[in-house]
Design an enzyme around this catalytic site. Structure first.
Site, mmCIF file in Angstrom:
data_model
loop_
_atom_site.group_PDB
_atom_site.id
_atom_site.type_symbol
_atom_site.label_atom_id
_atom_site.label_comp_id
_atom_site.label_asym_id
_atom_site.label_seq_id
_atom_site.Cartn_x
_atom_site.Cartn_y
_atom_site.Cartn_z
ATOM 1 C CE LYS A 138 4.453 117.312 39.827
ATOM 2 N NZ LYS A 138 3.988 115.905 39.308
ATOM 3 C CG HIS B 68 -4.095 118.416 42.394
ATOM 4 N ND1 HIS B 68 -3.372 117.775 43.359
ATOM 5 C CD2 HIS B 68 -3.839 117.594 41.373
ATOM 6 C CE1 HIS B 68 -2.513 117.039 43.041
ATOM 7 N NE2 HIS B 68 -2.661 117.041 41.622
ATOM 8 C CB SER C 170 7.886 119.915 41.856
ATOM 9 O OG SER C 170 7.542 118.573 41.349
ATOM 10 C CE1 TYR D 170 8.164 115.291 47.967
ATOM 11 C CE2 TYR D 170 9.808 116.574 48.787
ATOM 12 C CZ TYR D 170 9.199 115.866 47.922
ATOM 13 O OH TYR D 170 10.183 115.134 46.927
HETATM 14 P P1 A3P Z 1 9.903 116.543 42.133
HETATM 15 O O1 A3P Z 1 9.518 117.088 40.662
HETATM 16 O O2 A3P Z 1 10.559 117.795 42.886
HETATM 17 O O3 A3P Z 1 11.008 115.221 41.993
HETATM 18 P P2 A3P Z 1 2.788 114.827 42.907
HETATM 19 O O4 A3P Z 1 2.551 113.096 43.061
HETATM 20 O O5 A3P Z 1 2.019 115.532 43.913
HETATM 21 O O6 A3P Z 1 2.424 114.895 41.358
HETATM 22 O O7 A3P Z 1 4.067 115.205 43.319
HETATM 23 C C1 A3P Z 1 5.299 114.747 42.718
HETATM 24 C C2 A3P Z 1 6.683 115.339 43.115
HETATM 25 O O8 A3P Z 1 6.670 114.232 44.542
HETATM 26 C C3 A3P Z 1 7.844 114.847 42.482
HETATM 27 O O9 A3P Z 1 8.726 115.847 42.712
HETATM 28 C C4 A3P Z 1 8.041 113.540 42.704
HETATM 29 O O10 A3P Z 1 9.552 113.254 42.517
HETATM 30 C C5 A3P Z 1 8.094 113.680 44.249
HETATM 31 N N1 A3P Z 1 7.931 112.299 44.809
HETATM 32 C C6 A3P Z 1 7.020 111.400 44.369
HETATM 33 N N2 A3P Z 1 7.388 110.226 45.145
HETATM 34 C C7 A3P Z 1 8.441 110.325 46.168
HETATM 35 C C8 A3P Z 1 8.926 109.812 46.996
HETATM 36 N N3 A3P Z 1 8.980 108.357 47.180
HETATM 37 N N4 A3P Z 1 9.852 110.155 47.680
HETATM 38 C C9 A3P Z 1 10.187 111.580 47.380
HETATM 39 N N5 A3P Z 1 9.662 112.471 46.469
HETATM 40 C C10 A3P Z 1 8.578 111.987 45.955
#
Ligand code: A3P
Length: 295
Positions: A45, A107, A139, A195
């Site tokens: 996440k 991961h 998240s 991030y």
């Molecule tokens: P949130 O749950 O805070 O919205 P992963 O890909 O590692 O599983 O992470 C997912 C998280 O990254 C989620 O966070 C998701 O919304 C966010 N995310 C994915 N694409 C994104 C983007 N283009 N801009 C901002 N956040 C993004």
């Protein structure tokens, strides 16, 4: 496919894990990395999908529209340790990838990464993405709610306690970000990203990625990529919003949930925040590794 019962965490060489990430262990440990592979490593996440998609577009956006409209991102960028038959395992998918370079996500905490990635003649480029602990925890909580392959999250305060104790799949966030940070000191082909920096200025971070990877796309191409990887574009895009995976219950919480820095403020109570900060100080002693909780 019917959802299996929620898995339990178990101790795997000192790290809490679940079966779907350890069942393929021999194949994972014997996985043969290639010198031109690119590994995207994160604690769950932290922005894995975002960076995966940026890289996919940087390398393959000229491969015709079919790739972009018919192959979900999780097939273009296999998840190394994933193993849930009859779904093809991450190692199988990676071995069958028709494109070069192979983009592979993991991961795994740094000590579990297959040794072929570190071998001298195999200077694989690695991109690690880290996210501040509070937003990462929030998240992860919502992800565990909607993903029945993950352990039961319980309520927010139960989840947060488990997170602080390092008792989530892939173990402790603190060990993960620190372990990879230390690796960066000795492995020069590792780009450590945040991030929060991506949220602040994705164009600048795409430039950083390009210079790390030795790519020089035109200004127009970079702008096209930047526009394609905004939160809203990726949320609408069926190839990046995980809507193709029925096991994820997006009515409980969407995969592309909020995409913000600072959503933790809507979840942490004042007392939770104080306790978290106190505990954080004990665990995060390296002054060089700093996170931003708002921007
Ligand atoms: P949130 O749950 O805070 O919205 P992963 O890909 O590692 O599983 O992470 C997912 C998280 O990254 C989620 O966070 C998701 O919304 C966010 N995310 C994915 N694409 C994104 C983007 N283009 N801009 C901002 N956040 C993004």
């Amino acid at each position: 496919m019917a959802a299996p019962p929620r898995p339990e965490l178990f101790d795997f060489h000192g790290v809490p894990m679940i079966n779907i990430f350890t069942d393929d262990w021999d194949n994972i440990q014997n996985f043969k990395a290639r010198p031109d592979d690119i590994l995207i490593a994160t604690y769950p996440k932290a922005g894995t999908t975002w960076v995966s998609y940026i890289l996919d577009l940087l390398y393959f956006s000229d491969m015709g529209p079919d790739r972009q409209t018919s192959i979900p991102i999780h097939e273009r960028v296999p998840f190394l340790e994933f193993c849930l038959p009859p779904i093809p395992s991450g190692t199988d998918l990676a071995e069958q990838l028709p494109t070069t370079p192979r983009l592979i996500k993991t991961h795994l905490p740094v000590q579990f990464v297959p040794k072929s990635f570190w071998e001298q003649d195999c200077r694989v480029k690695i991109i690690y993405v880290a996210r501040n602990a509070k937003d990462n925890a929030v998240s992860y909580f919502h992800f565990d709610r909607m993903n029945s392959l993950q352990p039961e999250p319980g309520d927010w305060s139960t989840f947060l306690q488990g997170f602080m104790e390092g008792n989530r799949a892939f173990g402790s966030w603190y060990d993960h970000v620190n372990g990879w940070w230390e690796k960066k000191q000795t492995y020069s082909n590792l780009l450590y990203m945040f991030y929060e920096d991506l949220i602040e200025d994705s164009g600048r971070e795409i430039d950083r990625l390009c210079s790390f990877l030795g790519l020089s796309p035109s200004a127009e191409e970079k702008e096209r990529i930047r526009a394609s990887v905004t939160f809203d574009s990726m949320k609408q895009n069926k190839m990046t919003n995980y809507s193709t995976i029925p096991l994820l219950n997006q009515t409980v919480s969407p995969f592309m949930r909020k995409g913000k820095v600072g959503d933790w403020k809507n979840h942490f109570t004042v007392a939770q925040n104080e306790q978290f900060d106190e505990d954080y100080k004990q665990k995060m002693k390296n002054p060089d590794l700093k996170f931003r909780y708002e921007i």
